[in-house]
Design a protein around this motif. Structure first.
Motif, short mmCIF file in Angstrom:
data_model
loop_
_atom_site.label_atom_id
_atom_site.label_comp_id
_atom_site.label_asym_id
_atom_site.label_seq_id
_atom_site.Cartn_x
_atom_site.Cartn_y
_atom_site.Cartn_z
N TYR A 24 0.79 -1.22 0.00
CA TYR A 24 0.00 0.00 0.00
C TYR A 24 0.83 1.28 0.00
N ARG A 25 2.14 1.14 -0.26
CA ARG A 25 2.99 2.32 -0.34
C ARG A 25 2.57 3.16 -1.55
N ASN A 26 2.36 4.45 -1.33
CA ASN A 26 1.95 5.39 -2.37
C ASN A 26 0.58 5.08 -2.96
N SER A 27 -0.22 4.31 -2.21
CA SER A 27 -1.58 4.00 -2.66
C SER A 27 -2.57 4.80 -1.83
N ILE A 28 -3.38 5.60 -2.50
CA ILE A 28 -4.33 6.48 -1.81
C ILE A 28 -5.53 5.70 -1.28
N LEU A 29 -6.08 4.83 -2.11
CA LEU A 29 -7.29 4.10 -1.72
C LEU A 29 -7.00 2.89 -0.85
N GLY A 30 -5.75 2.39 -0.91
CA GLY A 30 -5.33 1.31 -0.02
C GLY A 30 -6.24 0.10 -0.05
N TYR A 31 -6.84 -0.20 1.09
CA TYR A 31 -7.64 -1.42 1.27
C TYR A 31 -8.79 -1.52 0.27
N LEU A 32 -9.32 -0.37 -0.16
CA LEU A 32 -10.47 -0.38 -1.06
C LEU A 32 -10.17 -1.11 -2.37
N TRP A 33 -8.89 -1.09 -2.79
CA TRP A 33 -8.54 -1.80 -4.02
C TRP A 33 -8.75 -3.30 -3.88
N SER A 34 -8.57 -3.83 -2.69
CA SER A 34 -8.69 -5.28 -2.48
C SER A 34 -10.14 -5.75 -2.59
N ILE A 35 -11.10 -4.84 -2.40
CA ILE A 35 -12.50 -5.23 -2.55
C ILE A 35 -13.09 -4.74 -3.87
N ALA A 36 -12.42 -3.74 -4.48
CA ALA A 36 -12.94 -3.19 -5.74
C ALA A 36 -12.86 -4.21 -6.86
N HIS A 37 -11.79 -4.99 -6.91
CA HIS A 37 -11.60 -5.95 -8.00
C HIS A 37 -12.68 -7.03 -8.03
N PRO A 38 -12.92 -7.76 -6.94
CA PRO A 38 -14.00 -8.77 -7.00
C PRO A 38 -15.39 -8.16 -7.16
N LEU A 39 -15.61 -6.96 -6.62
CA LEU A 39 -16.91 -6.32 -6.79
C LEU A 39 -17.14 -5.92 -8.24
N ALA A 40 -16.08 -5.48 -8.92
CA ALA A 40 -16.18 -5.13 -10.34
C ALA A 40 -16.51 -6.37 -11.16
N PHE A 41 -15.84 -7.48 -10.85
CA PHE A 41 -16.13 -8.73 -11.55
C PHE A 41 -17.55 -9.18 -11.27
N ALA A 42 -17.99 -9.04 -10.02
CA ALA A 42 -19.36 -9.43 -9.66
C ALA A 42 -20.37 -8.62 -10.46
N ILE A 62 -25.13 -12.23 -3.90
CA ILE A 62 -24.40 -12.89 -2.81
C ILE A 62 -23.71 -14.14 -3.34
N PHE A 63 -24.40 -14.86 -4.21
CA PHE A 63 -23.83 -16.05 -4.84
C PHE A 63 -22.49 -15.72 -5.49
N LEU A 64 -22.43 -14.59 -6.18
CA LEU A 64 -21.20 -14.19 -6.88
C LEU A 64 -20.09 -13.80 -5.92
N ILE A 65 -20.38 -12.84 -5.03
CA ILE A 65 -19.29 -12.31 -4.20
C ILE A 65 -18.80 -13.33 -3.18
N SER A 66 -19.66 -14.27 -2.76
CA SER A 66 -19.23 -15.29 -1.80
C SER A 66 -18.26 -16.28 -2.43
N GLY A 67 -18.20 -16.30 -3.76
CA GLY A 67 -17.22 -17.12 -4.45
C GLY A 67 -16.03 -16.31 -4.94
N LEU A 68 -16.30 -15.07 -5.37
CA LEU A 68 -15.24 -14.24 -5.95
C LEU A 68 -14.22 -13.76 -4.93
N PHE A 69 -14.66 -13.46 -3.70
CA PHE A 69 -13.71 -13.00 -2.68
C PHE A 69 -12.72 -14.08 -2.28
N PRO A 70 -13.16 -15.30 -1.93
CA PRO A 70 -12.17 -16.34 -1.63
C PRO A 70 -11.34 -16.73 -2.86
N TRP A 71 -11.95 -16.65 -4.06
CA TRP A 71 -11.17 -16.93 -5.27
C TRP A 71 -10.06 -15.90 -5.43
N GLN A 72 -10.36 -14.63 -5.17
CA GLN A 72 -9.33 -13.60 -5.30
C GLN A 72 -8.15 -13.88 -4.37
#
Length: 255
Positions: A24-42, A62-72
């Protein structure tokens, strides 16, 4: 023995903190990037399969994100594992410490982010008026431990092989991409033709992802898939560690 355990724990803690800071060095959004990717795919899969193709799956979000987050978690850990020893070559040459901790710290970093994505899943569960089950209290730690051991074995093997076979990194990316589509994440396993249903049991990720989804949607775990996941994790960890031990004696030649 006690000193060794304390040393190992402190080493893991220090290296994991370093991994998180670097990430997260030089990253403004930080943690949000880790949830943005699977949510975008969902979102993409929801539009494609629920809106356009009208797939008949209840609570499909829910079906989607409950699989996409552990997959990520799996995908990020496995795809990044190939370069772990190479990227830490200077540290390995200067400091004497258990090299097996490096893949584990990278994995713990991704596990940490997955853990903090669970409130996001819980939020979607509540918004869709699906109750949060008490079984989450024991189901989440069980599945996390199984997945942690499973990925750790793979990471040990891949990071070791990549030192001697540098094309491993590209092969891993291709493999994880193909595995994603062969794993029932954005489609239910019931859509697989009956003649091929047995193949689900031979896909370690399918057993895990189905149980993650069952846990978040119904609060239940499929006992057969849980047993298979445990066996796959034990095999992965054993194979990965044996391979690492055999190849680690030659690390100095290639680093």
């Amino acid at each position: 023995m006690k000193r060794q355990i304390i040393y190992y724990f402190d080493l893991l803690t220090t290296l994991t903190k370093k991994e998180i800071k670097v990430r997260y060095r030089n990253s403004i959004l930080g943690y949000l990037w880790s949830i943005a990717h699977p949510l975008a795919f969902a979102f993409v899969f929801y539009v494609a399969f629920k809106v356009v193709m009208k797939i008949d799956v209840e609570n499909y979000t829910i079906f989607l994100i409950s699989g996409l987050f552990p997959w990520q978690w799996f995908s990020n850990s496995v795809n990044s594992s190939s370069g772990i020893f190479l990227s830490n070559a200077n540290l390995i040459k200067k400091v004497n410490f258990p090299l097996s901790t490096l893949p584990l710290t990278s994995l713990l970093n991704d596990a940490f982010h997955f853990l903090f994505s669970i409130p996001v899943i819980a939020l979607f569960v509540i918004l869709h008026k699906v109750s949060v089950k008490l079984s989450w209290l024991y189901g989440i730690p069980i599945l996390m431990l199984i997945q942690l051991l499973f990925i750790y074995g793979i990471a040990l093997a891949i990071s070791s092989i990549n030192l001697f076979f540098r094309d491993m990194e590209r092969l891993v990316i291709i493999f994880t991409t193909l595995l994603f589509y062969f794993t029932p994440i954005f489609y239910p396993e019931t859509m697989i033709p009956e003649n091929y249903q047995f193949l689900v049991k031979f896909n370690p990720l399918a057993c895990l992802m189905i149980n993650w989804r069952n846990l978040f949607l119904t609060g239940n775990l499929n006992e057969l898939y849980l047993l298979l996941s445990i066996l796959y994790s034990i095999f992965s960890l054993t194979f990965g560690y044996i391979l690492f031990r055999k190849l680690s004696i030659r690390f100095a030649e290639v680093l």
